[in-house]
Design an enzyme around this catalytic site. Structure first.
Site, PDB file in Angstrom:
ATOM      1  N   PRO A   1      -4.306   3.509   6.384  1.00 41.69           N
ATOM      2  CA  PRO A   1      -3.034   3.196   6.845  1.00 41.69           C
ATOM      3  C   PRO A   1      -3.289   1.675   7.271  1.00 41.69           C
ATOM      4  CG  PRO A   1      -4.058   4.650   8.438  1.00 41.69           C
ATOM      5  CD  PRO A   1      -4.874   4.552   7.081  1.00 41.69           C
ATOM      6  N   ASP A   2      -2.021   1.062   7.219  1.00 42.44           N
ATOM      7  CA  ASP A   2      -2.234  -0.356   7.588  1.00 42.44           C
ATOM      8  C   ASP A   2      -1.380  -0.349   9.106  1.00 42.44           C
ATOM      9  OD1 ASP A   2      -1.315  -3.081   8.345  1.00 42.44           O
ATOM     10  OD2 ASP A   2      -1.682  -3.460   6.359  1.00 42.44           O
TER      11      ASP A   2
ATOM     12  N   ASN B   1     -17.836  -3.294   8.392  1.00 44.34           N
ATOM     13  CA  ASN B   1     -17.734  -4.667   8.494  1.00 44.34           C
ATOM     14  C   ASN B   1     -18.393  -5.406   9.716  1.00 44.34           C
ATOM     15  OD1 ASN B   1     -15.874  -5.347  10.500  1.00 44.34           O
ATOM     16  ND2 ASN B   1     -14.416  -3.791   9.213  1.00 44.34           N
TER      17      ASN B   1
ATOM     18  N   LYS C   1       3.568  -8.086   5.956  1.00 45.81           N
ATOM     19  CA  LYS C   1       3.341  -7.106   6.714  1.00 45.81           C
ATOM     20  C   LYS C   1       4.389  -7.037   7.751  1.00 45.81           C
ATOM     21  CE  LYS C   1      -1.695  -7.000   6.371  1.00 45.81           C
ATOM     22  NZ  LYS C   1      -2.549  -5.806   6.718  1.00 45.81           N
TER      23      LYS C   1
HETATM   24  O1  C5P Z   1      -4.722  -7.096   5.399  1.00 50.67           O
HETATM   25  P1  C5P Z   1      -5.691  -7.468   6.237  1.00 50.67           P
HETATM   26  O2  C5P Z   1      -6.905  -6.710   6.469  1.00 50.67           O
HETATM   27  O3  C5P Z   1      -6.111  -8.999   5.940  1.00 50.67           O
HETATM   28  O4  C5P Z   1      -4.904  -7.941   7.561  1.00 50.67           O
HETATM   29  C1  C5P Z   1      -5.461  -8.373   8.495  1.00 50.67           C
HETATM   30  C2  C5P Z   1      -4.492  -7.798   9.956  1.00 50.67           C
HETATM   31  O5  C5P Z   1      -3.864  -6.375   9.628  1.00 50.67           O
HETATM   32  C3  C5P Z   1      -5.438  -7.544  11.117  1.00 50.67           C
HETATM   33  O6  C5P Z   1      -4.399  -7.978  12.220  1.00 50.67           O
HETATM   34  C4  C5P Z   1      -5.880  -6.074  11.094  1.00 50.67           C
HETATM   35  O7  C5P Z   1      -5.889  -5.764  12.641  1.00 50.67           O
HETATM   36  C5  C5P Z   1      -4.581  -5.649  10.661  1.00 50.67           C
HETATM   37  N1  C5P Z   1      -4.967  -4.489   9.890  1.00 50.67           N
HETATM   38  C6  C5P Z   1      -4.538  -3.167  10.234  1.00 50.67           C
HETATM   39  N2  C5P Z   1      -4.743  -1.948   9.486  1.00 50.67           N
HETATM   40  C7  C5P Z   1      -5.320  -2.257   8.313  1.00 50.67           C
HETATM   41  C8  C5P Z   1      -5.796  -3.388   7.831  1.00 50.67           C
HETATM   42  C9  C5P Z   1      -5.453  -4.440   8.632  1.00 50.67           C
HETATM   43  O8  C5P Z   1      -3.964  -3.070  11.406  1.00 50.67           O
HETATM   44  N3  C5P Z   1      -5.464  -1.116   7.642  1.00 50.67           N
END
Ligand code: C5P
Length: 400
Positions: A303-304, A208, A341
């Site tokens: 993973p988030d 990205n 989150k």
């Molecule tokens: O869900 P989204 O990508 O919009 O959320 C953004 C936030 O979540 C940012 O702080 C990003 O660093 C974190 N993020 C993460 N792991 C992911 C996706 C997003 O830590 N897989």
């Protein structure tokens, strides 16, 4: 933060001396008083006139300058400073320091003081790697000398490797930390930054447009407030800040592992633009173009990292901050994201085409906290970082 700090800046003779001029400017912009000292070799690279013009003060160039001895002895000169900075610090001056020589003004000042000393080495890669220099570095570290850099990169001599003087802004943040009795002193902070790259096959990947500029600025600002920063970065366009512990990763899963390895931390700032998806299975050899055929790519969810840090049952950081890059309904989406989150704050920004925010040098953010949304005016990413770092420092005592 450097307002009214007195810095004695010793400029020794290396090609990087020209960067010392910018360093003087940056220090003065921040309110520091800079008393410059040029070694004899230093005068071969920058002139006393340009140094004193930028510093707005007399430049000291020789031990036997009788006028300055009468006005202010060399011992007094080094004792009246809050910090002595040597930038660039040549291999020769470092050797003198390690040996305790005092055969010119710079080395005498460095010997005749108990003021803290920070050096920004600059030399050819072979000189840096030479066992003699490495021995001197070990001695200097043992003597409590602080280091800013050197960086790894291209050199004026055409070679590549460690030995490049740290950039002036990184030296400024090392100076901040050296002087810091900052509000973040003793706090351990994790900052994620940059994009992730998710391999499709050995030559292709999903990525990205994140440059890593905002995350880097945040790490630098927190370090400037005295925090111990663990900086986990994907392949970013901008180099990591000086004085932080850098962990370079490529994929989201590697980023998560590096973040977990960094725990426990007091604060986590997740500024990375983590790819939401990766290939279910990345091809191990290059995918071939076949006539009439299109590749069938199967995705898997990454993973988030933010959610996983926020929702940890054990060892959750005291303050977890996420970012939300949105193109529509910024406040509503970011507020919902904060809840979903489980993080404490969200720094939301509008990345619609035309805002120039992603990859640009400015940012306009909404800070979403437990108490609502706050719109910050559009400003440089460095200023957003400084303001956020200060907010973190202010909020922390009541959270830990
Ligand atoms: O869900 P989204 O990508 O919009 O959320 C953004 C936030 O979540 C940012 O702080 C990003 O660093 C974190 N993020 C993460 N792991 C992911 C996706 C997003 O830590 N897989």
């Amino acid at each position: 933060m450097l307002a009214s700090k007195r810095i004695l800046l010793i400029i020794s003779g290396g090609i990087a001396a020209f960067k010392a001029l910018d360093l003087i400017r940056r220090l003065r912009e921040r309110g520091a008083t800079v008393t410059p000292v040029l070694t004899r070799a230093g005068t071969e690279f920058v002139t006393p006139l340009s140094v004193s013009a930028l510093a707005g003060r007399k430049v000291f160039t020789d031990l036997f300058d009788l006028t300055s001895e009468a006005e202010m002895g060399h011992i007094e000169l080094s004792r009246s400073a809050d910090l002595i900075v040597v930038a660039p610090a040549t291999a020769d001056l470092m050797a003198k320091m390690a040996q305790g020589h005092a055969d010119d003004l710079a080395s005498t000042l460095l010997l005749a003081t108990d003021t803290p000393v920070l050096i920004a080495p600059a030399m050819n890669v072979r000189m840096w790697q030479h066992p003699a220099t490495q021995r001197n570095i070990a001695v200097l570290r043992g003597d409590g000398i602080m280091f800013a850099g050197p960086d790894d990169g291209d050199m004026a001599c055409g070679e590549h490797g460690p030995g490049r003087m740290a950039e002036p802004l990184d030296i400024v943040s090392a100076i901040d930390r050296a002087l810091a009795d900052g509000p973040m002193k003793g706090r351990r902070v994790l900052v994620t930054s940059g994009p992730t790259h998710e391999p499709i096959d050995p030559v292709r990947y999903i990525a990205n447009r994140s440059s890593g500029a905002q995350g880097t600025a945040i790490a630098r600002a927190l370090a400037g407030l005295g925090a111990q920063v663990v900086f986990v970065t994907g392949p970013a366009d901008v180099p990591p800040p000086g004085g932080v512990e850098v962990h370079r990763v490529e994929t989201a899963r590697e980023m998560l592992a590096a973040c977990e390895a960094a725990l426990p931390v007091d604060v986590a700032v997740c500024a990375a633009a983590v790819a939401d998806w990766r290939m279910a299975t990345a091809a191990t050899s290059k995918m071939k173009k076949t006539a009439g055929g299109l590749p069938q790519l199967e995705f898997a969810e990454n993973p988030d990292i933010l959610a996983s840090l926020s929702q940890r049952a054990e060892g959750r950081p005291g303050l977890v901050i996420g970012f939300a890059a949105e193109t529509d309904d910024l406040e509503a989406n970011a507020t919902a994201k904060r809840r979903r989150k489980g993080c404490d704050w969200i720094v939301a920004n509008d990345v619609s085409a035309g805002t120039g925010i992603m990859g640009g040098s400015e940012n306009a953010v909404l800070l979403i906290t437990e108490t609502g949304a706050e719109a910050w005016p559009r400003m440089a990413k460095d200023r957003v970082a400084a303001q956020l770092a200060q907010r973190i420092a202010d909020a922390l005592p009541s959270r830990l």
